[in-house]
Every structure is written in C-alpha cells, then in structure tokens.
Scaffold this motif. Sequence first.
Motif, PDB file in Angstrom:
ATOM      1  N   SER A   1       5.930   6.647   2.898  1.00 48.35           N
ATOM      2  CA  SER A   1       5.342   5.573   2.227  1.00 48.35           C
ATOM      3  C   SER A   1       6.579   4.578   1.100  1.00 48.35           C
ATOM      4  O   SER A   1       5.949   2.968   1.618  1.00 48.35           O
ATOM      5  CB  SER A   1       4.103   5.795   1.735  1.00 48.35           C
ATOM      6  OG  SER A   1       3.261   4.888   1.503  1.00 48.35           O
ATOM      7  N   ARG A   2       7.267   5.602   0.187  1.00 44.76           N
ATOM      8  CA  ARG A   2       8.053   4.514  -0.888  1.00 44.76           C
ATOM      9  C   ARG A   2       8.443   3.861  -0.273  1.00 44.76           C
ATOM     10  O   ARG A   2       8.994   3.680  -0.801  1.00 44.76           O
ATOM     11  CB  ARG A   2       8.113   5.059  -1.783  1.00 44.76           C
ATOM     12  CG  ARG A   2       6.641   6.106  -2.893  1.00 44.76           C
ATOM     13  CD  ARG A   2       6.594   6.725  -3.325  1.00 44.76           C
ATOM     14  NE  ARG A   2       7.571   8.120  -3.292  1.00 44.76           N
ATOM     15  CZ  ARG A   2       7.708   9.109  -3.464  1.00 44.76           C
ATOM     16  NH1 ARG A   2       7.430   9.508  -4.992  1.00 44.76           N
ATOM     17  NH2 ARG A   2       8.146  10.420  -2.913  1.00 44.76           N
TER      18      ARG A   2
ATOM     19  N   LYS B   1       0.067  15.380  -7.115  1.00 49.68           N
ATOM     20  CA  LYS B   1       1.134  15.187  -6.624  1.00 49.68           C
ATOM     21  C   LYS B   1       1.117  13.183  -6.822  1.00 49.68           C
ATOM     22  O   LYS B   1       2.047  12.456  -6.752  1.00 49.68           O
ATOM     23  CB  LYS B   1       1.510  15.460  -5.594  1.00 49.68           C
ATOM     24  CG  LYS B   1       1.665  17.234  -5.760  1.00 49.68           C
ATOM     25  CD  LYS B   1       2.171  17.811  -4.296  1.00 49.68           C
ATOM     26  CE  LYS B   1       2.493  19.511  -4.457  1.00 49.68           C
ATOM     27  NZ  LYS B   1       3.044  19.987  -3.445  1.00 49.68           N
ATOM     28  N   PHE B   2      -0.201  13.209  -6.053  1.00 49.14           N
ATOM     29  CA  PHE B   2      -0.294  11.801  -5.901  1.00 49.14           C
ATOM     30  C   PHE B   2      -0.231  10.635  -7.193  1.00 49.14           C
ATOM     31  O   PHE B   2       0.294   9.894  -7.208  1.00 49.14           O
ATOM     32  CB  PHE B   2      -1.268  11.462  -5.218  1.00 49.14           C
ATOM     33  CG  PHE B   2      -1.667   9.972  -4.407  1.00 49.14           C
ATOM     34  CD1 PHE B   2      -0.873  10.204  -3.655  1.00 49.14           C
ATOM     35  CD2 PHE B   2      -2.553   8.986  -5.454  1.00 49.14           C
ATOM     36  CE1 PHE B   2      -1.049   8.275  -2.819  1.00 49.14           C
ATOM     37  CE2 PHE B   2      -2.375   7.272  -4.992  1.00 49.14           C
ATOM     38  CZ  PHE B   2      -1.297   7.572  -3.235  1.00 49.14           C
TER      39      PHE B   2
ATOM     40  N   LEU C   1      -3.447   4.362  -2.052  1.00 49.90           N
ATOM     41  CA  LEU C   1      -4.283   4.507  -1.228  1.00 49.90           C
ATOM     42  C   LEU C   1      -4.782   6.224  -0.809  1.00 49.90           C
ATOM     43  O   LEU C   1      -4.199   7.087  -0.346  1.00 49.90           O
ATOM     44  CB  LEU C   1      -4.231   4.236   0.456  1.00 49.90           C
ATOM     45  CG  LEU C   1      -4.211   2.359   0.498  1.00 49.90           C
ATOM     46  CD1 LEU C   1      -3.516   2.511   2.016  1.00 49.90           C
ATOM     47  CD2 LEU C   1      -5.790   2.216   0.139  1.00 49.90           C
ATOM     48  N   ARG C   2      -5.973   6.649  -1.437  1.00 54.85           N
ATOM     49  CA  ARG C   2      -6.398   7.609  -1.322  1.00 54.85           C
ATOM     50  C   ARG C   2      -7.905   8.158  -0.063  1.00 54.85           C
ATOM     51  O   ARG C   2      -8.811   7.795  -0.598  1.00 54.85           O
ATOM     52  CB  ARG C   2      -6.895   8.470  -2.486  1.00 54.85           C
ATOM     53  CG  ARG C   2      -5.695   8.454  -3.661  1.00 54.85           C
ATOM     54  CD  ARG C   2      -4.234   9.934  -3.080  1.00 54.85           C
ATOM     55  NE  ARG C   2      -4.591  11.214  -3.594  1.00 54.85           N
ATOM     56  CZ  ARG C   2      -4.814  12.110  -2.899  1.00 54.85           C
ATOM     57  NH1 ARG C   2      -4.779  11.359  -1.747  1.00 54.85           N
ATOM     58  NH2 ARG C   2      -5.130  13.146  -3.220  1.00 54.85           N
ATOM     59  N   SER C   3      -8.146   9.157   0.619  1.00 53.98           N
ATOM     60  CA  SER C   3      -9.306   9.899   1.417  1.00 53.98           C
ATOM     61  C   SER C   3     -10.724  10.471   0.141  1.00 53.98           C
ATOM     62  O   SER C   3      -9.818  11.003  -0.801  1.00 53.98           O
ATOM     63  CB  SER C   3      -8.756  10.546   2.403  1.00 53.98           C
ATOM     64  OG  SER C   3      -9.765  11.043   3.466  1.00 53.98           O
TER      65      SER C   3
ATOM     66  N   PRO D   1       0.495  -1.298  -0.195  1.00 55.50           N
ATOM     67  CA  PRO D   1       0.035   0.366   0.326  1.00 55.50           C
ATOM     68  C   PRO D   1       1.231   1.055   0.336  1.00 55.50           C
ATOM     69  O   PRO D   1       2.370   1.639   0.975  1.00 55.50           O
ATOM     70  CB  PRO D   1      -0.749   0.249   1.309  1.00 55.50           C
ATOM     71  CG  PRO D   1      -0.056  -1.249   2.207  1.00 55.50           C
ATOM     72  CD  PRO D   1       0.852  -2.115   1.611  1.00 55.50           C
ATOM     73  N   ILE D   2       0.793   2.094  -0.531  1.00 54.13           N
ATOM     74  CA  ILE D   2       1.544   3.858  -0.185  1.00 54.13           C
ATOM     75  C   ILE D   2       0.230   4.511  -0.238  1.00 54.13           C
ATOM     76  O   ILE D   2      -0.416   4.741  -1.210  1.00 54.13           O
ATOM     77  CB  ILE D   2       1.191   3.890  -2.146  1.00 54.13           C
ATOM     78  CG1 ILE D   2       2.612   2.542  -2.995  1.00 54.13           C
ATOM     79  CG2 ILE D   2       2.401   5.394  -2.143  1.00 54.13           C
ATOM     80  CD1 ILE D   2       3.706   3.010  -1.888  1.00 54.13           C
ATOM     81  N   ASP D   3       0.725   5.651   0.643  1.00 54.81           N
ATOM     82  CA  ASP D   3      -0.312   6.804   0.733  1.00 54.81           C
ATOM     83  C   ASP D   3       0.452   7.878   0.328  1.00 54.81           C
ATOM     84  O   ASP D   3       1.659   7.607   0.429  1.00 54.81           O
ATOM     85  CB  ASP D   3      -0.952   6.385   2.460  1.00 54.81           C
ATOM     86  CG  ASP D   3       0.483   6.731   2.793  1.00 54.81           C
ATOM     87  OD1 ASP D   3       1.404   7.219   2.701  1.00 54.81           O
ATOM     88  OD2 ASP D   3       0.073   5.966   4.340  1.00 54.81           O
ATOM     89  N   ASN D   4       0.133   8.327   0.899  1.00 52.64           N
ATOM     90  CA  ASN D   4       0.287  10.441   0.890  1.00 52.64           C
ATOM     91  C   ASN D   4       1.594  10.245   1.957  1.00 52.64           C
ATOM     92  O   ASN D   4       2.633  11.367   1.674  1.00 52.64           O
ATOM     93  CB  ASN D   4      -0.388  11.475   0.593  1.00 52.64           C
ATOM     94  CG  ASN D   4      -0.171  12.625  -0.425  1.00 52.64           C
ATOM     95  OD1 ASN D   4       0.505  11.980  -1.523  1.00 52.64           O
ATOM     96  ND2 ASN D   4      -0.350  13.531  -0.329  1.00 52.64           N
TER      97      ASN D   4
END
Length: 295
Positions: free
Chosen positions: A168-169, A204-205, A191-193, A161-164
């Motif tokens: 994360s990376r 950017k995401f 994963l985005r809210s 999983p990658i979030d902001n």
Amino acid sequence: MNTLDIRRILIPTDFSETAELALEHAVKMARILDSEITLLHVVSTFAFRVNLPEVDVDEAQNTKLSGAIGAKLKRIAEEIKEKEGVKITTMITSGRIREEVVRIADELDIDMIILGTHGVSGLREFFMGSNAFRIVSEANCPVLSVQDSGHPVGFSSIVVPIDNSFHSREKLGISIKMARLYNATLHVCGLRSHDHNDDDINAKFRMKMKQVEDFLKEKDVNYTTTTLFCSNIAKSTMDYAAEKNADLIVIMNEQEINSTGFFMGPYAQQVVNHSKIPVLSIRPTTGLIDSVTPY
C-alpha cells in the motif's frame, strides 16, 4: 527539486470528450516535464471474424477509415505542437484495444499512460471489466485514468489511501513527486475495516501511519493525515476525496484475478470505474518506487 521521470506519455484516443480531457492532462504534464506524447488510436477488431470466414471484410473501406483517422490524428498533433510546443507523434493500430495499448506501451518504453474512461456498472463491470481497468491491470507503467468532470486540468489536492496491504505505501513516492510537480497537498487516508478489532493489528496499523507521517515530514511536502473506519474502502476513498475537494486519487492496482481472469479485485476496479476525478494507478513493485520500507 525531485521530479517524475516521465519522458514518454501514451494517450489512447477514441476522439471522445474523456479522451480529449486525457490529452489535456498529458499536454500539461509534458510541458512541465519536457516529455513526448504518443497519440494512439486502436481500430477495434472482433475475434469472432477469425472463425467466420463468410463475413466479408471490406478492405477498401477499412483503408479509407484508417486514412480518415490518420488525418484527424495528424491535425490534432499539429495543433498541439503549434499551440503548446509539445512534441507529439501519432499511431494507428488494430486489434483488441486493451491488448494493443499495453503492447504499444511496452514497445515504446512508455513511462505513463493517460486515458479517458466512461465508467461501467453491473454485470459488465464485475464479469468483464472495462477497457480502462483492464489496461490499468495489465500495463507495466503507471496509468492515469480520467472521467469528464468540472475540475480544471492539473492537481492541487491529492488523496492517498493507505490500507493494511503489503504494497500500500509504495504509492507514497510517486504521490510526493506529483505533489511537488503540481504544488499540491497530499491527503493521506488510513483505511480500516469496522471488523478489525484485533489490538495487535490495530497497533501495527497505527505504527504504519506514524511511519507514513514521519516520511512525509522528511520529504517536506504539504500533507494531512486521517484514519477512517469503513465497510467499503473504495466508497470511503471516493467520499473522502469529495470531502477534501480532491482532484486526484493515487492507488495501487492490487487486483486479484482468479483462474478465469474475469473477476478483478473490487477495490481498484471500483475506484477506476466510478471515481469522478482522475485516478493514478501504480503497479506494485517494491524497491522501484521510493517508499516507506514495508513490513
């Protein structure tokens, strides 16, 4: 082939089924990487005894118990050496379980801890946390936590999983190495809210996910990517893992601990405590893990 630099693996055991499963994972990894295993049992002590001198601790009984535990550990180690050809040593210590596991890991320069977790819920989870998650939070090395499941030992489908968040990376480097080690496919999930409608943040995401994909192409591993909009990223991660029939989730232990030390960040804690498949937790340390350059 670029392999994981895991020379020493620590297995805390309480002789439960999940601890046995953790040991099976460790043996498989140790065979592939020619690693050494330390099998550790912590005899749990209670802090209140220090302040209650009237409580009589039977030293003879404790010595007998330690002897029985030591004999059982020795039998397990000898069976593994004979059957699998893996070098394994045993240790017994006493104290608070999570503190002793982290201390021994540091003392022995352990490269990975593999442990069984029984999962917790309710007040115990959100106020005190489980031993497993406390070890994940405090250990200075990666921690692989496993619960009893029908999955075979080993990994063929790994969810990343990658979030902001900034770190994360960082998990990509070790995820790629795990994929190569086990000939697995990586499933990278952005994963985005649902609440994030800011065009600049979303752009950017998308750029971040494009960089991730370019990085995976460069490393020549099997992978898929997707982006999910969700309200609970822990639940979405586990649901996505089930959809992909995954057998490993790789996360950063990005917990936030307040001044009391009792409240853990909900994402890492929920995944570690509730995932039905193994979870590999990586401590955020930019620069030490091969990764895409963070923003």
